[in-house]
Design a protein around this motif. Structure first.
Motif, PDB file in Angstrom:
ATOM      1  N   ALA A  32       0.838  -1.192   0.000  1.00 25.64           N
ATOM      2  CA  ALA A  32       0.000   0.000   0.000  1.00 25.64           C
ATOM      3  C   ALA A  32       0.879   1.250   0.000  1.00 25.64           C
ATOM      4  CB  ALA A  32      -0.910  -0.007   1.218  1.00 25.64           C
ATOM      5  N   GLY A  33       0.312   2.339  -0.442  1.00 30.52           N
ATOM      6  CA  GLY A  33       1.051   3.597  -0.460  1.00 30.52           C
ATOM      7  C   GLY A  33       0.835   4.313  -1.772  1.00 30.52           C
ATOM      8  N   GLU A  34       0.430   5.581  -1.698  1.00 24.13           N
ATOM      9  CA  GLU A  34       0.130   6.329  -2.904  1.00 24.13           C
ATOM     10  C   GLU A  34       0.771   7.712  -2.862  1.00 24.13           C
ATOM     11  OE1 GLU A  34      -4.089   6.528  -3.371  1.00 24.13           O
ATOM     12  OE2 GLU A  34      -4.276   4.416  -3.954  1.00 24.13           O
ATOM     13  N   ILE A  35       0.987   8.262  -4.063  1.00 27.44           N
ATOM     14  CA  ILE A  35       1.417   9.649  -4.231  1.00 27.44           C
ATOM     15  C   ILE A  35       0.480  10.276  -5.258  1.00 27.44           C
ATOM     16  CG2 ILE A  35       3.259  11.209  -4.940  1.00 27.44           C
ATOM     17  CD1 ILE A  35       5.279   9.092  -4.225  1.00 27.44           C
ATOM     18  N   PHE A  36      -0.132  11.397  -4.911  1.00 26.47           N
ATOM     19  CA  PHE A  36      -1.064  12.075  -5.822  1.00 26.47           C
ATOM     20  C   PHE A  36      -2.159  11.138  -6.310  1.00 26.47           C
ATOM     21  CE2 PHE A  36       3.076  14.336  -6.754  1.00 26.47           C
ATOM     22  CZ  PHE A  36       2.803  15.413  -5.922  1.00 26.47           C
TER      23      PHE A  36
ATOM     24  N   PHE B 292       5.502   5.879  -9.992  1.00 21.46           N
ATOM     25  CA  PHE B 292       6.558   6.885 -10.079  1.00 21.46           C
ATOM     26  C   PHE B 292       7.944   6.240 -10.105  1.00 21.46           C
ATOM     27  CE2 PHE B 292       2.773   8.812  -8.411  1.00 21.46           C
ATOM     28  CZ  PHE B 292       2.645   9.939  -9.209  1.00 21.46           C
ATOM     29  N   LEU B 293       8.042   5.018  -9.570  1.00 22.52           N
ATOM     30  CA  LEU B 293       9.274   4.248  -9.744  1.00 22.52           C
ATOM     31  C   LEU B 293       9.455   3.891 -11.214  1.00 22.52           C
ATOM     32  CD1 LEU B 293      11.670   2.411  -9.104  1.00 22.52           C
ATOM     33  CD2 LEU B 293      10.026   0.663  -8.360  1.00 22.52           C
ATOM     34  N   LEU B 294       8.397   3.390 -11.841  1.00 20.40           N
ATOM     35  CA  LEU B 294       8.474   3.037 -13.258  1.00 20.40           C
ATOM     36  C   LEU B 294       8.681   4.285 -14.117  1.00 20.40           C
ATOM     37  CD1 LEU B 294       5.613   0.372 -13.376  1.00 20.40           C
ATOM     38  CD2 LEU B 294       8.088  -0.045 -13.342  1.00 20.40           C
TER      39      LEU B 294
ATOM     40  N   SER C  27      12.324  -1.458  -6.183  1.00 15.34           N
ATOM     41  CA  SER C  27      11.242  -2.218  -6.819  1.00 15.34           C
ATOM     42  C   SER C  27      10.549  -3.176  -5.857  1.00 15.34           C
ATOM     43  CB  SER C  27      11.759  -2.981  -8.040  1.00 15.34           C
ATOM     44  OG  SER C  27      12.782  -3.881  -7.669  1.00 15.34           O
ATOM     45  N   LYS C  28      11.321  -3.820  -4.977  1.00 12.92           N
ATOM     46  CA  LYS C  28      10.709  -4.759  -4.028  1.00 12.92           C
ATOM     47  C   LYS C  28       9.732  -4.039  -3.116  1.00 12.92           C
ATOM     48  CE  LYS C  28      11.827  -8.326  -0.627  1.00 12.92           C
ATOM     49  NZ  LYS C  28      12.913  -9.068   0.064  1.00 12.92           N
ATOM     50  N   ARG C  29      10.088  -2.825  -2.723  1.00 15.59           N
ATOM     51  CA  ARG C  29       9.245  -2.058  -1.803  1.00 15.59           C
ATOM     52  C   ARG C  29       8.004  -1.504  -2.481  1.00 15.59           C
ATOM     53  NH1 ARG C  29      11.316   3.251   1.645  1.00 15.59           N
ATOM     54  NH2 ARG C  29       9.332   3.668   2.723  1.00 15.59           N
ATOM     55  N   TYR C  30       8.154  -0.981  -3.696  1.00 17.52           N
ATOM     56  CA  TYR C  30       7.055  -0.273  -4.327  1.00 17.52           C
ATOM     57  C   TYR C  30       6.303  -1.080  -5.391  1.00 17.52           C
ATOM     58  CZ  TYR C  30       9.016   3.810  -2.006  1.00 17.52           C
ATOM     59  OH  TYR C  30       9.477   4.701  -1.065  1.00 17.52           O
ATOM     60  N   LEU C  31       6.881  -2.182  -5.860  1.00 12.01           N
ATOM     61  CA  LEU C  31       6.197  -3.011  -6.858  1.00 12.01           C
ATOM     62  C   LEU C  31       5.736  -4.348  -6.298  1.00 12.01           C
ATOM     63  CD1 LEU C  31       8.464  -2.387  -9.989  1.00 12.01           C
ATOM     64  CD2 LEU C  31       6.263  -1.328  -9.458  1.00 12.01           C
ATOM     65  N   GLY C  32       6.236  -4.713  -5.108  1.00 12.72           N
ATOM     66  CA  GLY C  32       5.821  -5.979  -4.524  1.00 12.72           C
ATOM     67  C   GLY C  32       6.178  -7.153  -5.415  1.00 12.72           C
ATOM     68  N   ASP C  33       5.179  -7.987  -5.721  1.00 12.83           N
ATOM     69  CA  ASP C  33       5.416  -9.183  -6.536  1.00 12.83           C
ATOM     70  C   ASP C  33       5.153  -8.958  -8.023  1.00 12.83           C
ATOM     71  OD1 ASP C  33       6.083 -10.738  -4.314  1.00 12.83           O
ATOM     72  OD2 ASP C  33       3.970 -11.111  -3.865  1.00 12.83           O
ATOM     73  N   ILE C  34       4.736  -7.755  -8.390  1.00 15.07           N
ATOM     74  CA  ILE C  34       4.400  -7.485  -9.789  1.00 15.07           C
ATOM     75  C   ILE C  34       5.630  -7.631 -10.673  1.00 15.07           C
ATOM     76  CG2 ILE C  34       3.777  -5.623 -11.388  1.00 15.07           C
ATOM     77  CD1 ILE C  34       1.726  -4.709  -9.387  1.00 15.07           C
ATOM     78  N   GLY C  35       5.473  -8.370 -11.755  1.00 18.30           N
ATOM     79  CA  GLY C  35       6.528  -8.519 -12.746  1.00 18.30           C
ATOM     80  C   GLY C  35       7.567  -9.567 -12.431  1.00 18.30           C
ATOM     81  N   ILE C  36       7.418 -10.312 -11.340  1.00 20.22           N
ATOM     82  CA  ILE C  36       8.432 -11.316 -10.992  1.00 20.22           C
ATOM     83  C   ILE C  36       8.214 -12.620 -11.750  1.00 20.22           C
ATOM     84  CG2 ILE C  36       9.316 -12.758  -9.125  1.00 20.22           C
ATOM     85  CD1 ILE C  36       8.927 -10.438  -7.233  1.00 20.22           C
TER      86      ILE C  36
END
Length: 490
Positions: A8-12, A19-21, A227-236
């Motif tokens: 969880a966690g959002e910006i704007f 925003f990482l991507l 990426s681990k913090r902000y993307l979690g398991d997405i794309g693994i």
């Protein structure tokens, strides 16, 4: 999409992973476009030719001839454009391999890291100062190009897919997310032209490549660190190993409707070859024209020629919302997809009509420089053409392609774009022989003829789409996302 979710966690109002991507893609585009902006300048210098073994004898030029120096410079520029064309063509083909690897073996995250590292090493290979690799310059050059091509193949097709995976199906924030992401692409390209271009032209071209490599390094570090913090398991996990299980459907022959839709994809793909053959003069013949035949002096300071390349991404940012609003306001009067393609051709032709004006201004006098506004106008018209043509391309393929041939036809779309880049090089090489007036004028005529033909074919092509044309974006966010999407495959 997968049930796996990022933390969880959002910006704007958007996931932090967006925003990482955004940042990762911005640094990658800075690296790619920065290198592209100075590439032909580097290859067409006498110093580079000397260490690469491209002497007069290599091109069959008699060094004793009165015009040997001029012929040699034209040969170097033609050679540079040819190499650029082959490089650009392969850059469009390798994403097919990279996408397959991500879907079936590595997953998107690992593919992005591998691609980023390969591109970083490629830039560093190009940028290694000649004094440190004396005698090995050709090896470092070709290896560097190869690494850039392979790295792009692993990076390019995967990062955009992950943007969509940040949102649940039906989340109305997704369109705005892609618009934010594509703005990062354009900011990265502007940054590349301004920073890498300035260092390359004002200090040393190889330092420019090294700077592009540092930009890619920053993108890789950003991805590895967060990426681990902000993307979690997405794309693994690879995503394409899942089977639909509908064996009967996959083995069934194409219906008449599906065959018609495939015909539309192939016909429209042919016209994109013509468009990219003209549009991609930007990095080759038009870039060299800006460098050697355009007055770049402003208040006593000479602007780097590569800065003119920023006109395209800057006006994409400015004009994408304008085009989106225009299409939305037109309602039922909005042109269909083939007619938008035709308008793209007309704008391309107007851009080269402006280049004809520049060529007429300088004539045969090598002491006369064309006014910079001719090139600015050309790039603005080309951007308008791109906004009419490119946004609907991949969307059209995804809507029209039969399910069992979706990947194949998407690969073919990229193949045609790559072929257009190679054709652009073949056309650009004619500037040294036929001259800029004949070459740019010929491209303008070709674009206008193609636009007229496509306009006349448009109604038939819409018939062959069998209703797919009715599924258009209906909101401003969707329209802007469609317009902005061009940057991801340019």
């Amino acid at each position: 999409m997968s049930a796996l979710r990022p933390p969880a966690g959002e910006i704007f109002g958007h996931p932090k992973g967006l925003f990482l991507l955004f940042g990762t893609e911005m640094w990658e585009r800075m690296s790619y476009y920065g290198m592209r902006g100075i590439f032909v300048f580097y290859l067409s210098t006498i110093a580079t030719a000397g260490v690469m073994g491209w002497d007069m004898a290599y091109f069959g030029i008699d060094g004793a001839a009165a015009n040997a120096a001029d012929e040699y410079q034209k040969a170097l520029q033609s050679n540079a454009i040819s190499i650029l064309g082959t490089y650009a063509m392969l850059v469009y083909l390798t994403p097919v391999i990279g996408g397959w690897m991500a879907d079936n073996v590595w997953g998107q995250r690992k593919s992005i890291i591998v691609g980023g590292v390969l591109m970083m090493l490629g830039q560093f290979a190009l940028g290694t100062p000649h004094e440190y690799i004396e005698g090995m310059e050709p090896i470092f050059f070709w290896v560097g190009l190869g690494l850039l091509i392979l790295g792009n193949g692993f990076f390019k097709p995967n990062i955009s897919t992950m943007v969509g995976d940040l949102y649940e199906d039906g989340d109305n924030r997704r369109d705005a997310a892609f618009t934010i992401f594509y703005m990062g692409i354009n900011l990265g390209s502007i940054l590349g032209y301004m920073v890498v271009g300035t260092i390359g032209e004002k200090i040393d071209y190889q330092y420019g490549f090294l700077t592009a490599g540092v930009g890619m390094l920053l993108g890789v570090i950003l991805q590895l660190a967060t990426s681990k913090r902000y993307l979690g398991d997405i794309g693994i996990e690879p995503s394409a190993k899942q089977s639909s299980g509908d064996v009967a459907a996959s083995n069934a022959p194409l219906t008449t409707e599906e065959r018609d839709r495939v015909k539309v994809i192939l016909i429209m793909s042919f016209f994109t070859v013509i468009f990219w053959a003209g549009f991609e003069q930007a990095a080759g013949s038009m870039n060299l024209f800006a460098k050697h035949n355009t007055d770049l002096v402003i208040f006593g300071w000479e602007m780097p020629a590569s800065w003119l390349q920023t006109v395209n991404p800057l006006f994409i940012i400015i004009m994408a919302p304008i085009f989106a609003a225009t299409w939305l306001k037109m309602g039922e009067a909005e042109p269909n997809s083939p007619k938008k393609f035709a308008l793209g051709m007309f704008f391309l032709g107007l851009g080269f009509a402006s280049m004809v004006g520049a060529a007429l201004q300088i004539g045969d006098d090598t002491n006369i420089k064309a006014h910079i506004m001719w090139l600015v106008m050309a790039y603005v018209f080309h951007t308008m053409g791109e906004l009419c043509l490119s946004p609907i391309g991949l969307s059209m393929v995804s809507k029209l392609a039969p399910l069992k041939y979706a990947s194949l036809l998407m690969g073919m779309w990229f193949f045609f774009a790559g072929f257009g880049n190679k054709l652009a090089a073949l056309i650009g090489q004619q500037v040294g022989g036929a001259g800029p007036l004949a070459t740019f004028g010929g491209v303008a005529i070709m674009a206008f003829i193609a636009g007229i033909c496509l306009w006349l074919l448009s109604d038939k092509l819409v018939d062959w789409m069998h209703g797919a044309e009715d599924n258009k974006p209906q909101t401003m966010d969707q329209k802007i996302e469609e317009e902005a999407s061009i940057s991801n495959h340019s």
